[in-house]
Design a protein around this motif. Structure first.
Motif, PDB file in Angstrom:
ATOM      1  N   ALA A 119       5.451  44.353   2.280  1.00  0.00           N
ATOM      2  CA  ALA A 119       5.618  43.716   0.958  1.00  0.00           C
ATOM      3  C   ALA A 119       5.749  44.967   0.049  1.00  0.00           C
ATOM      4  N   GLY A 120       5.072  46.099   0.004  1.00  0.00           N
ATOM      5  CA  GLY A 120       5.302  47.516  -0.615  1.00  0.00           C
ATOM      6  C   GLY A 120       6.865  47.485  -0.952  1.00  0.00           C
ATOM      7  N   LEU A 121       7.513  47.597   0.221  1.00  0.00           N
ATOM      8  CA  LEU A 121       8.954  47.976   0.174  1.00  0.00           C
ATOM      9  C   LEU A 121       9.938  47.100  -0.861  1.00  0.00           C
ATOM     10  N   MET A 122       9.377  45.729  -0.655  1.00  0.00           N
ATOM     11  CA  MET A 122      10.241  44.676  -1.213  1.00  0.00           C
ATOM     12  C   MET A 122       9.997  44.592  -2.707  1.00  0.00           C
ATOM     13  N   ALA A 123       8.652  44.685  -3.219  1.00  0.00           N
ATOM     14  CA  ALA A 123       7.857  44.946  -4.371  1.00  0.00           C
ATOM     15  C   ALA A 123       8.568  46.182  -4.944  1.00  0.00           C
ATOM     16  N   GLY A 124       8.242  47.233  -4.438  1.00  0.00           N
ATOM     17  CA  GLY A 124       8.495  48.728  -4.795  1.00  0.00           C
ATOM     18  C   GLY A 124      10.147  48.774  -5.133  1.00  0.00           C
ATOM     19  N   GLY A 125      10.918  48.563  -4.156  1.00  0.00           N
ATOM     20  CA  GLY A 125      12.265  48.517  -4.198  1.00  0.00           C
ATOM     21  C   GLY A 125      12.688  47.810  -5.319  1.00  0.00           C
ATOM     22  N   ALA A 126      12.173  46.581  -5.624  1.00  0.00           N
ATOM     23  CA  ALA A 126      12.702  45.737  -6.741  1.00  0.00           C
ATOM     24  C   ALA A 126      12.264  46.385  -8.145  1.00  0.00           C
ATOM     25  N   ASN A 127      11.157  46.993  -8.355  1.00  0.00           N
ATOM     26  CA  ASN A 127      11.005  47.849  -9.427  1.00  0.00           C
ATOM     27  C   ASN A 127      11.625  48.914  -9.610  1.00  0.00           C
ATOM     28  N   LEU A 128      11.942  49.802  -8.763  1.00  0.00           N
ATOM     29  CA  LEU A 128      12.588  51.155  -8.762  1.00  0.00           C
ATOM     30  C   LEU A 128      14.067  50.871  -9.109  1.00  0.00           C
ATOM     31  N   LEU A 129      14.700  49.936  -8.246  1.00  0.00           N
ATOM     32  CA  LEU A 129      16.045  49.999  -8.565  1.00  0.00           C
ATOM     33  C   LEU A 129      16.504  49.705  -9.867  1.00  0.00           C
ATOM     34  N   ASN A 130      15.459  48.909 -10.686  1.00  0.00           N
ATOM     35  CA  ASN A 130      15.638  48.401 -12.281  1.00  0.00           C
ATOM     36  C   ASN A 130      15.421  49.778 -13.096  1.00  0.00           C
ATOM     37  N   LEU A 131      14.809  50.525 -12.661  1.00  0.00           N
ATOM     38  CA  LEU A 131      14.738  51.859 -13.399  1.00  0.00           C
ATOM     39  C   LEU A 131      16.088  52.756 -13.424  1.00  0.00           C
ATOM     40  N   PHE A 132      16.859  52.288 -12.487  1.00  0.00           N
ATOM     41  CA  PHE A 132      18.187  53.055 -12.676  1.00  0.00           C
ATOM     42  C   PHE A 132      19.285  52.579 -13.471  1.00  0.00           C
ATOM     43  N   ASP A 133      19.001  51.399 -14.059  1.00  0.00           N
ATOM     44  CA  ASP A 133      19.897  50.370 -14.566  1.00  0.00           C
ATOM     45  C   ASP A 133      20.031  50.931 -16.189  1.00  0.00           C
ATOM     46  N   LEU A 134      20.156  52.058 -16.282  1.00  0.00           N
ATOM     47  CA  LEU A 134      20.394  52.550 -17.578  1.00  0.00           C
ATOM     48  C   LEU A 134      21.523  53.004 -18.268  1.00  0.00           C
ATOM     49  N   ARG A 135      22.621  53.300 -16.941  1.00  0.00           N
ATOM     50  CA  ARG A 135      23.824  53.734 -17.331  1.00  0.00           C
ATOM     51  C   ARG A 135      24.803  52.864 -16.627  1.00  0.00           C
ATOM     52  N   PRO A 136      26.181  52.562 -16.844  1.00  0.00           N
ATOM     53  CA  PRO A 136      26.913  51.773 -16.212  1.00  0.00           C
ATOM     54  C   PRO A 136      27.121  52.306 -14.559  1.00  0.00           C
ATOM     55  N   GLY A 137      27.054  51.301 -13.726  1.00  0.00           N
ATOM     56  CA  GLY A 137      27.396  51.628 -12.325  1.00  0.00           C
ATOM     57  C   GLY A 137      26.063  52.363 -11.710  1.00  0.00           C
ATOM     58  N   ARG A 138      25.217  52.804 -12.367  1.00  0.00           N
ATOM     59  CA  ARG A 138      24.071  53.767 -11.648  1.00  0.00           C
ATOM     60  C   ARG A 138      23.291  52.882 -10.772  1.00  0.00           C
ATOM     61  N   ALA A 139      23.049  51.822 -10.970  1.00  0.00           N
ATOM     62  CA  ALA A 139      22.121  51.070  -9.895  1.00  0.00           C
ATOM     63  C   ALA A 139      22.810  50.589  -8.785  1.00  0.00           C
ATOM     64  N   ILE A 140      23.932  50.223  -9.158  1.00  0.00           N
ATOM     65  CA  ILE A 140      24.584  49.895  -7.844  1.00  0.00           C
ATOM     66  C   ILE A 140      24.974  51.003  -6.837  1.00  0.00           C
ATOM     67  N   LYS A 141      25.468  52.128  -7.580  1.00  0.00           N
ATOM     68  CA  LYS A 141      25.613  53.359  -6.775  1.00  0.00           C
ATOM     69  C   LYS A 141      24.331  53.809  -5.820  1.00  0.00           C
ATOM     70  N   VAL A 142      23.005  53.585  -6.558  1.00  0.00           N
ATOM     71  CA  VAL A 142      22.101  53.617  -5.903  1.00  0.00           C
ATOM     72  C   VAL A 142      21.587  52.884  -4.720  1.00  0.00           C
TER      73      VAL A 142
END
Length: 329
Positions: free
Chosen positions: A166-189
């Motif tokens: 549960a922590g992996l799914m909830a935490g992963g959802a929140n963390l990836l969103n923190l990288f969506d600040l520049r073009p392509g960054r979240a998808i690269k991560v």
């Protein structure tokens, strides 16, 4: 080889579904185009419809895998194997769909006044329920439901595994969103994360990451081209499904280490700007800029500025523009 072929076909199906969804959504945006338009770090308009398209493609592909006997065309001979993987696929589909739903809510109803765990939890402590706080709670509930859905699979036999997953799914959802600040960054991560999961569990991991990775890469050109962005809806869904992929494929020690990393990075984000760290680290900066447009020029020569119509220089540098979901505080 059979599982590799199944994973490849699942990835292609997710990519095709994501592109089709994006075409439909951009042609007729639900609620109108304005509801989905935001201003990026350059002060230019981008659409958030990439997020729903990526989520739709990834979740649809997982649903097809999770239907008894459901599998990509041409793999009827592997129906027994498809049935055995139905429960994990259903759990990943639930994780992605739930994270997408709460992400859309925050995208469309959020004000952006509160940011980060500290901001949302601080507001909650003062009696203010922000859309971000609702989303965080929803991600936790969705993650727990998805972990419980895994049931008697090898990675969910003990209560401690349910908590970790549960922590992996909830935490992963929140963390990836923190990288969506520049073009392509979240998808690269996300791509690097998928590669690590696959390296840790070549067969099960490869199948688990196929749908979210295929859907995300299908929209990467639009993200890098600064025409669209994942937003909360896409980043949360993608992160939840990758967290779910780790949950269904990695052994317990690896999952514990991964969860600890997610917690550490989330905590660090409250104190440190990921963008500043990336810009100060040459290898990270190179990877971050790979495929992107050159950085925006913040200043122009005095002579050139005098020749421009009033207001042009301000817009080019991002001044006087609305707050951007890709601009850190």
């Amino acid at each position: 080889m059979n599982r590799a072929l199944a994973a490849a076909l699942t990835s292609v199906a997710a990519a095709g579904a994501a592109r089709a969804a994006y075409a439909v959504l951009t042609r007729r945006p639900p609620g109108g185009e304005k509801a989905w338009t935001r201003v990026n770090h350059r002060g230019e308009p981008v659409t958030l419809l990439e997020g729903p398209a990526v989520a739709a493609g990834a979740v649809l592909a997982q649903i097809l895998r999770g239907v008894p006997g459901g599998h990509p065309p041409g793999l009827a001979q592997y129906s027994e194997r498809a049935r055995s993987s139905a429960r994990p696929a259903q759990a990943l589909a639930l994780a992605g769909a739930g994270a997408f739903g709460f992400g859309v809510y925050d995208d469309l109803a959020g004000s952006g006044k509160r940011r980060g765990l500290r901001g949302h939890l601080g507001a909650l402590a003062n009696g203010e329920v922000t859309t971000g706080a609702v989303k965080l709670g929803g991600l936790g509930v969705t993650g727990l439901a998805s972990a419980l859905l895994l049931g008697s699979s090898s990675n969910a036999r003990e209560p401690v595994d349910v908590v970790i997953n549960a922590g992996l799914m909830a935490g992963g959802a929140n963390l990836l969103n923190l990288f969506d600040l520049r073009p392509g960054r979240a998808i690269k991560v996300a791509t690097l994360s998928a590669a690590l999961i696959k390296a840790g569990a070549p067969e099960r991991g490869g199948q688990a990451v196929a749908a979210p990775l295929g859907a995300a890469l299908a929209l990467l050109p639009d993200d890098l081209g600064e025409r669209a962005m994942l937003g909360d809806a896409g980043a949360n869904a993608l992160g939840a499904m990758l967290g779910g992929a780790a949950a269904v494929s990695l052994p317990r020690p690896a999952r514990i280490a991964l969860l600890a990393g997610i917690v550490a990075l989330t905590g660090a984000s409250e104190k440190v700007s990921f963008t500043k760290v990336i810009e100060r680290t040459p290898p990270l900066r190179w990877l971050d800029m790979l495929g992107r447009r050159p950085p925006a020029v913040a200043h122009v020569a005095p002579a050139a500025r005098e020749a421009e119509p009033p207001g042009v220089a301000a817009v080019r540098s991002g001044e006087d523009s609305k707050a951007s979901p890709r601009r850190e505080p």
